[in-house]
Structures are given as structure tokens and as C-alpha cells.
Design a protein around this motif. Structure first.
Motif, PDB file in Angstrom:
ATOM      1  N   LEU A   1       0.836  -1.210   0.000  1.00 60.36           N
ATOM      2  CA  LEU A   1       0.000   0.000   0.000  1.00 60.36           C
ATOM      3  C   LEU A   1       0.867   1.255   0.000  1.00 60.36           C
ATOM      4  O   LEU A   1       0.560   2.233  -0.699  1.00 60.36           O
ATOM      5  CB  LEU A   1      -0.921  -0.001   1.221  1.00 60.36           C
ATOM      6  CG  LEU A   1      -2.040  -1.052   1.230  1.00 60.36           C
ATOM      7  CD1 LEU A   1      -2.728  -1.064   2.595  1.00 60.36           C
ATOM      8  CD2 LEU A   1      -3.065  -0.805   0.130  1.00 60.36           C
TER       9      LEU A   1
ATOM     10  N   ALA B   1      -5.023   2.429   3.119  1.00 61.93           N
ATOM     11  CA  ALA B   1      -5.598   2.259   1.778  1.00 61.93           C
ATOM     12  C   ALA B   1      -6.530   3.409   1.440  1.00 61.93           C
ATOM     13  O   ALA B   1      -6.515   3.938   0.314  1.00 61.93           O
ATOM     14  CB  ALA B   1      -6.329   0.928   1.695  1.00 61.93           C
TER      15      ALA B   1
ATOM     16  N   LEU C   1      -8.238  -2.334  -1.152  1.00 60.37           N
ATOM     17  CA  LEU C   1      -7.699  -3.332  -0.217  1.00 60.37           C
ATOM     18  C   LEU C   1      -8.816  -4.321   0.058  1.00 60.37           C
ATOM     19  O   LEU C   1      -9.903  -3.929   0.502  1.00 60.37           O
ATOM     20  CB  LEU C   1      -7.250  -2.656   1.085  1.00 60.37           C
ATOM     21  CG  LEU C   1      -6.844  -3.578   2.237  1.00 60.37           C
ATOM     22  CD1 LEU C   1      -5.609  -4.396   1.871  1.00 60.37           C
ATOM     23  CD2 LEU C   1      -6.607  -2.773   3.513  1.00 60.37           C
TER      24      LEU C   1
END
Length: 325
Positions: A85, A111, A118
Motif C-alpha cells: 500500500l 488504503a 484493499l
């Protein structure tokens, strides 16, 4: 989806055997340890994966990769999802998402701050059979009892009894029956009934890990029992019992191969509405669309489900006196 795969174990090999039927998913890279390089090279050749990596930073620096599939041992999910991420990659993470609720919330916030998808790879939520069962619940009257039994003797249990603790039974690595096998039952139940009022976990604990156990979830009008075992075997099936009928699911809750309904004392034949024989096909078909459209709202909805599951897991482990990680 332009995919980078983290891991080269059984789940990855299983995934690769299916993904050939989803040509829109491009396999850009696979990452593993140096000792697994030979296996990764074989997978690269067999499935036309573009690159093999043993360094996560090099993998994440590949600009052609837009999505990372985290299929590593349980205790590594949080760390590697976070790295992905932070590198601005969408992430599909295998179950269990993390080892704690707080870890999952942290990843969700990260995220969201980057407007990234995600999502947890949990097969039953996307299977057509499962969706049909959700639709059929209303025909059963008031749901009174649910039993899910996923018991499958693990060959690793033999090693465990002899003193060799492999990841599947290692508490530091997030092992145990609840996290490995019973978690599918939890997802199955939460997707149908939501968050329970109370959670109890009666586990058979050996050397600080649950080798099997019975999870009891209490809803206002429904009592649920989820059995998961790696130290013994039974018929694998689930039953949903209502005042007007019942649904019996044959096979494991991560596959939902087929089910039948008993209504007014009339029993239907087993039916199978799944669109593909492989349990992972339908979820990854959805994931490809979600990532292509950057559908973060759908991902948030699925994350809400995953957080309920992780909350149940934490309460269950606490009740059984088990500590992971």
C-alpha cells in the motif's frame, strides 16, 4: 489487473492453475525467498510470469504492477500488505487478513488515504452457490440453528505430535485450527447473519495452539456452532435450520460445491450454480473488475465484513486463552 504475487506455496500454485481462465489478469511478477527461486522459475515458465523477485523493494518498484496478491504465511500478511500500500499498489490479501483487528484497521486507513483497493481473498463470499443460499434463507422461516463442520486431519499434525512445529501449528506465525480452517466457517456465517452478540471458543489446545475447536456464536434468535479441526476428521458439511425448512451444504465452506433444501418435508436434489469448478475463479473475476474500476466503495463494504470476522477471531482467541504473533 497487472498482478505481482507474493509467495510460491500451495495456495499460489492453486491460484495459478485457475488464473489461466482469466486472461485479463496479467502476471507481472512473483516474489519469494532465495531458497524457493527454483520453484518460482518453474512457475514463471509454466504460467508465463514476467519476473521473479527475491527482494520486495525491487518487486514493488516495478511500475507495470498495479496490484499485489499477498499469499504469504499468516504472520507476514500485515507487514507486506502495508509495504504494498505504501508503494501505491492495490492489495488482495489471503485469509486471515491480519493477526489482529487493530492491524486491519490500520491497513484500511492507509488504503483509504491513498484511494487504493484493499480486499481479502475469501472465496465463499463470491461463489454463486453462496449468493443463492443467501436468497433462499427467507424461505426457511426463522433461522434457529446453524452448524458448520470443516474438519480435516492435517499431515502436519503428525510432525507436530513428534515435536516439529511447522507454520500451520505455530502460534508465533498465526497458525492453528481457527485461523487456518475454521475462519472459512466464520466468513460463511457472518456473510449470512452479520455480527453476533456473543462469542465463545472451546478449543483443544496443545503447546499453546488450537489443534481443533468449537466456536459458538450467539445471535438474538439463532445459535451457531462452527467446528474446525486439524487433528481429526469428520464429514464436512454445514446445516442451516429454520422453522420452515433447512439448507444442507455439502463440502467445505470455502468451496460450497453444492447444497440441497428441505422444505415442508420435501427434499430437493443437490444443486450447483457455481460458474467455474475452481473456488477462486469467481472472486478473482470480481477483483479484476473492482480494481479496473477502482471501486473503493465495494472494497470498503467487503472490509467491513472482514473487520467483523477479525473481531470474532480476537474474541475467540481471548476466550480460549490463545495468543498469536
Amino acid at each position: 489487473m497487472k498482478l505481482g504475487i507474493l509467495g510460491s506455496g500451495m495456495i499460489v500454485k492453486d491460484f495459478l492453475s485457475m488464473v489461466v481462465d482469466l486472461p485479463q489478469i496479467e502476471l507481472k511478477g512473483i516474489l519469494g525467498t532465495e531458497r524457493s527461486r527454483e520453484v518460482m522459475e518453474e512457475l514463471k515458465d509454466a504460467y508465463k510470469i514476467e519476473h521473479v523477485y527475491t527482494d520486495i523493494e525491487q518487486c514493488l518498484a516495478n511500475d507495470t504492477i498495479d496490484t499485489i496478491y499477498v499469499a504469504l504465511p499468516n504472520h507476514l500478511h500485515y507487514t507486506f500488505t502495508k509495504k504494498a500500500l505504501e508503494a501505491n499498489k492495490h492489495v488482495i490479501c489471503e485469509k486471515p487478513f491480519t493477526l489482529s483487528y487493530d492491524q486491519l484497521v490500520e491497513l484500511e486507513m492507509l488504503a483509504s488515504s491513498k484511494n487504493l483497493v484493499l480486499i481479502e481473498a475469501i472465496t465463499n463470499q463470491y461463489l454463486t452457490n453462496y449468493k443463492k443460499i443467501k436468497e433462499e434463507l427467507k424461505t426457511l422461516g426463522k433461522i434457529k440453528l446453524v452448524e458448520c463442520n470443516y474438519s480435516q486431519y492435517s499431515s502436519r499434525y503428525d510432525s507436530f505430535k513428534e515435536g516439529t512445529v511447522l507454520p500451520a501449528f505455530n502460534p508465533k506465525m498465526g497458525g492453528g485450527a481457527l485461523m487456518d480452517i475454521n475462519i472459512y466457517n466464520i466468513h460463511f456465517v457472518v456473510g449470512l447473519f452479520g455480527e453476533p452478540e456473543a462469542v465463545h471458543y472451546f478449543a483443544n489446545v496443545e503447546r499453546d495452539i488450537d489443534t481443533s475447536g468449537t466456536l459458538v456464536l450467539e445471535y438474538p434468535d439463532t445459535k451457531v456452532v462452527c467446528i474446525g479441526a486439524k487433528d481429526s476428521t469428520s464429514e464436512i458439511q454445514s446445516t442451516i435450520q429454520g422453522t420452515d425448512g433447512s439448507i444442507i451444504v455439502k463440502g467445505a465452506t470455502n468451496v460450497v460445491d453444492a447444497y440441497k433444501k428441505i422444505l415442508n418435508k420435501k427434499e430437493t436434489e443437490l444443486v450447483n450454480h457455481n460458474s467455474h469448478p475452481h473456488r477462486m475463479y469467481e472472486e478473482f473475476k470480481v477483483f479484476d473488475e473492482v480494481i479496473k474500476n477502482r471501486d473503493t466503495e465495494f472494497a470498503k463494504k467487503q472490509l467491513a465484513h472482514s473487520k467483523v470476522v477479525m473481531s470474532i477471531v480476537e474474541k475467540a482467541l481471548q476466550h480460549a486463552g490463545i495468543s498469536l504473533g
